[in-house]
Motif scaffolding. Sequence first.
Motif, PDB file in Angstrom:
ATOM      1  N   PRO A  35      43.740  45.451  38.484  1.00 34.37           N
ATOM      2  CA  PRO A  35      44.798  46.209  37.790  1.00 34.37           C
ATOM      3  C   PRO A  35      45.286  47.398  38.607  1.00 34.37           C
ATOM      4  O   PRO A  35      46.456  47.761  38.526  1.00 34.37           O
ATOM      5  N   GLU A  36      44.389  47.986  39.412  1.00 34.25           N
ATOM      6  CA  GLU A  36      44.777  49.147  40.227  1.00 34.25           C
ATOM      7  C   GLU A  36      45.804  48.759  41.286  1.00 34.25           C
ATOM      8  O   GLU A  36      46.766  49.496  41.534  1.00 34.25           O
ATOM      9  N   PHE A  37      45.603  47.598  41.927  1.00 38.90           N
ATOM     10  CA  PHE A  37      46.577  47.149  42.925  1.00 38.90           C
ATOM     11  C   PHE A  37      47.914  46.835  42.267  1.00 38.90           C
ATOM     12  O   PHE A  37      48.973  47.185  42.796  1.00 38.90           O
ATOM     13  N   ILE A  38      47.862  46.159  41.133  1.00 40.15           N
ATOM     14  CA  ILE A  38      49.104  45.819  40.424  1.00 40.15           C
ATOM     15  C   ILE A  38      49.877  47.092  40.072  1.00 40.15           C
ATOM     16  O   ILE A  38      51.103  47.164  40.245  1.00 40.15           O
ATOM     17  N   ALA A  39      49.169  48.110  39.613  1.00 42.91           N
ATOM     18  CA  ALA A  39      49.821  49.374  39.268  1.00 42.91           C
ATOM     19  C   ALA A  39      50.426  50.040  40.506  1.00 42.91           C
ATOM     20  O   ALA A  39      51.547  50.574  40.452  1.00 42.91           O
ATOM     21  N   MET A  40      49.696  49.989  41.641  1.00 42.37           N
ATOM     22  CA  MET A  40      50.216  50.573  42.873  1.00 42.37           C
ATOM     23  C   MET A  40      51.461  49.824  43.355  1.00 42.37           C
ATOM     24  O   MET A  40      52.461  50.438  43.756  1.00 42.37           O
ATOM     25  N   ASN A  41      51.406  48.498  43.321  1.00 42.77           N
ATOM     26  CA  ASN A  41      52.544  47.691  43.758  1.00 42.77           C
ATOM     27  C   ASN A  41      53.752  47.929  42.847  1.00 42.77           C
ATOM     28  O   ASN A  41      54.885  48.025  43.319  1.00 42.77           O
ATOM     29  N   LYS A  42      53.510  48.031  41.562  1.00 43.86           N
ATOM     30  CA  LYS A  42      54.596  48.289  40.624  1.00 43.86           C
ATOM     31  C   LYS A  42      55.255  49.632  40.911  1.00 43.86           C
ATOM     32  O   LYS A  42      56.489  49.760  40.899  1.00 43.86           O
ATOM     33  N   LEU A  44      55.263  51.181  43.810  1.00 41.63           N
ATOM     34  CA  LEU A  44      55.965  51.031  45.078  1.00 41.63           C
ATOM     35  C   LEU A  44      57.316  50.348  44.871  1.00 41.63           C
ATOM     36  O   LEU A  44      58.322  50.745  45.476  1.00 41.63           O
ATOM     37  N   GLN A  45      57.350  49.333  44.035  1.00 39.79           N
ATOM     38  CA  GLN A  45      58.607  48.638  43.766  1.00 39.79           C
ATOM     39  C   GLN A  45      59.660  49.609  43.240  1.00 39.79           C
ATOM     40  O   GLN A  45      60.828  49.567  43.650  1.00 39.79           O
ATOM     41  N   GLU A  46      59.260  50.476  42.339  1.00 44.24           N
ATOM     42  CA  GLU A  46      60.201  51.440  41.773  1.00 44.24           C
ATOM     43  C   GLU A  46      60.686  52.430  42.826  1.00 44.24           C
ATOM     44  O   GLU A  46      61.881  52.738  42.906  1.00 44.24           O
ATOM     45  N   VAL A  47      59.763  52.888  43.661  1.00 45.83           N
ATOM     46  CA  VAL A  47      60.105  53.907  44.655  1.00 45.83           C
ATOM     47  C   VAL A  47      60.999  53.330  45.746  1.00 45.83           C
ATOM     48  O   VAL A  47      62.017  53.941  46.125  1.00 45.83           O
ATOM     49  N   ILE A  48      60.657  52.153  46.278  1.00 50.06           N
ATOM     50  CA  ILE A  48      61.428  51.599  47.380  1.00 50.06           C
ATOM     51  C   ILE A  48      62.839  51.224  46.930  1.00 50.06           C
ATOM     52  O   ILE A  48      63.814  51.388  47.675  1.00 50.06           O
ATOM     53  N   ARG A  49      62.983  50.740  45.697  1.00 46.03           N
ATOM     54  CA  ARG A  49      64.313  50.415  45.184  1.00 46.03           C
ATOM     55  C   ARG A  49      65.172  51.670  45.039  1.00 46.03           C
ATOM     56  O   ARG A  49      66.360  51.667  45.372  1.00 46.03           O
ATOM     57  N   CYS A  50      64.549  52.737  44.546  1.00 46.38           N
ATOM     58  CA  CYS A  50      65.271  53.993  44.364  1.00 46.38           C
ATOM     59  C   CYS A  50      65.649  54.615  45.703  1.00 46.38           C
ATOM     60  O   CYS A  50      66.814  54.964  45.923  1.00 46.38           O
ATOM     61  N   LYS A  51      64.686  54.736  46.614  1.00 44.77           N
ATOM     62  CA  LYS A  51      64.933  55.453  47.874  1.00 44.77           C
ATOM     63  C   LYS A  51      65.863  54.679  48.806  1.00 44.77           C
ATOM     64  O   LYS A  51      66.663  55.288  49.530  1.00 44.77           O
ATOM     65  N   LEU A  52      65.797  53.332  48.811  1.00 44.96           N
ATOM     66  CA  LEU A  52      66.616  52.537  49.741  1.00 44.96           C
ATOM     67  C   LEU A  52      67.834  51.903  49.077  1.00 44.96           C
ATOM     68  O   LEU A  52      68.597  51.211  49.737  1.00 44.96           O
ATOM     69  N   GLU A  53      68.026  52.110  47.799  1.00 48.65           N
ATOM     70  CA  GLU A  53      69.173  51.572  47.055  1.00 48.65           C
ATOM     71  C   GLU A  53      69.188  50.035  47.060  1.00 48.65           C
ATOM     72  O   GLU A  53      70.200  49.402  47.338  1.00 48.65           O
ATOM     73  N   ILE A  54      68.052  49.449  46.722  1.00 48.15           N
ATOM     74  CA  ILE A  54      67.951  47.989  46.648  1.00 48.15           C
ATOM     75  C   ILE A  54      68.348  47.554  45.240  1.00 48.15           C
ATOM     76  O   ILE A  54      67.846  48.105  44.257  1.00 48.15           O
ATOM     77  N   GLU A 228      56.473  38.432  40.770  1.00 48.53           N
ATOM     78  CA  GLU A 228      56.821  38.653  39.361  1.00 48.53           C
ATOM     79  C   GLU A 228      55.667  39.302  38.602  1.00 48.53           C
ATOM     80  O   GLU A 228      55.886  39.977  37.590  1.00 48.53           O
ATOM     81  N   LYS A 229      54.442  39.116  39.114  1.00 52.59           N
ATOM     82  CA  LYS A 229      53.247  39.699  38.496  1.00 52.59           C
ATOM     83  C   LYS A 229      52.745  40.911  39.295  1.00 52.59           C
ATOM     84  O   LYS A 229      51.631  41.385  39.067  1.00 52.59           O
ATOM     85  N   PHE A 230      53.574  41.369  40.260  1.00 56.54           N
ATOM     86  CA  PHE A 230      53.222  42.478  41.146  1.00 56.54           C
ATOM     87  C   PHE A 230      51.969  42.153  41.958  1.00 56.54           C
ATOM     88  O   PHE A 230      51.146  43.022  42.242  1.00 56.54           O
ATOM     89  N   GLN A 231      51.851  40.874  42.342  1.00 53.29           N
ATOM     90  CA  GLN A 231      50.753  40.438  43.180  1.00 53.29           C
ATOM     91  C   GLN A 231      51.294  39.738  44.432  1.00 53.29           C
ATOM     92  O   GLN A 231      52.498  39.664  44.644  1.00 53.29           O
TER      93      GLN A 231
END
Length: 349
Positions: A35-42, A44-54, A228-231
């Motif tokens: 669960p810790e990795f899934i939370a970290m990946n999730k 990261l997904q939010e941050v990279i989309r915001c910072k790079l405008e994906i 899709e499962k942040f894995q």
Amino acid sequence: MYTFSPGPSAVHAQLPQYFQEAFDTGILSMNHRSPEFIAMNKELQEVIRCKLEIPADYVVMFSSSATECWENIAQSIQPQRSLHFYNGAFGEKWASYHEQICGEERTLKAPYEVEEMPDFEAYKSEKPDLVCLTHNETSNATQLPENSLHLVRRHYPEALIALDATSSMAGLRLPFNQADIWYASVQKCFGLPAGMSVIILSPKAQERALATANSHYNALGSMIKQAEKFQTTHTPNVSNIYLLLRTLQDSEHIAVTDDRLHAQWLQWKNFLSENGYELLVKNELIQSKTVLAIKGQPEEIREIKAKAKAAGILLGNGYGAWKDSSFRIANFPAIPLTGIQALQQFLSK
């Protein structure tokens, strides 16, 4: 030592702090199904989309390198006819990898000269279902002109458009919605150690990958289902995923970074011209904003690189056809202003 090699290049100065955090919190030993990795990946997904405008409907995934992406795209998309525009070593290598996997009859190569623009209209009759381009050709310091993807989409409306953006992503503001597949290794503009790449797919590319039957390692369809499962499909480079998260959290928005690198590029061009250095590429419309290639006689190039190294400055070697007659200067986000000042002071002598 200040590093100006265009890859692997300078890493962000905060990396020792981030590594210590990863060690202290157990991230370096993290189970990638936890669960810790899934939370970290999730996160990261939010941050990279915001910072790079994906775009929100594009999927963001991770693999080992841009070279793996070359193979994976060919194996997972399995185009009937791919079209490869290139003017340098990395674009040519991508086309050759694709040809080895899909065959000569399904791979159309469209090389063009370094000082020229690609002729996108010339191959319309070939009706490719995949068009491959190198956004920033590191070997000769060229970059696609701004309107290129608009022209490609106009001439090849049904094709998937794939971009090698290894020397652009996280440094330049990219028009993600104008193409379907983007990928980049992290050892350039991302300012991280080598060993991971980011690959980004549009809904159209996702649909194609999921509909293609294949069972090779890290097939894009399998990666999408896991994402899709942040894995991930495999045990990933957890340390680099964490470093990517932390550096992006502490980085400027891509619009700010793009403006800064563009200003530095203009300053570099003026400096080099005023001090008698000659750029490898004369055509300003296609000059890279993140890599500068300076040409000269082989003995002169060797002397400059050797003296720079002795002064604590690592310059990039020339590459491919320009290996002995040029050196390269990276203009990446992680390179500090003090390093730029030191190199310019050295070159002015």
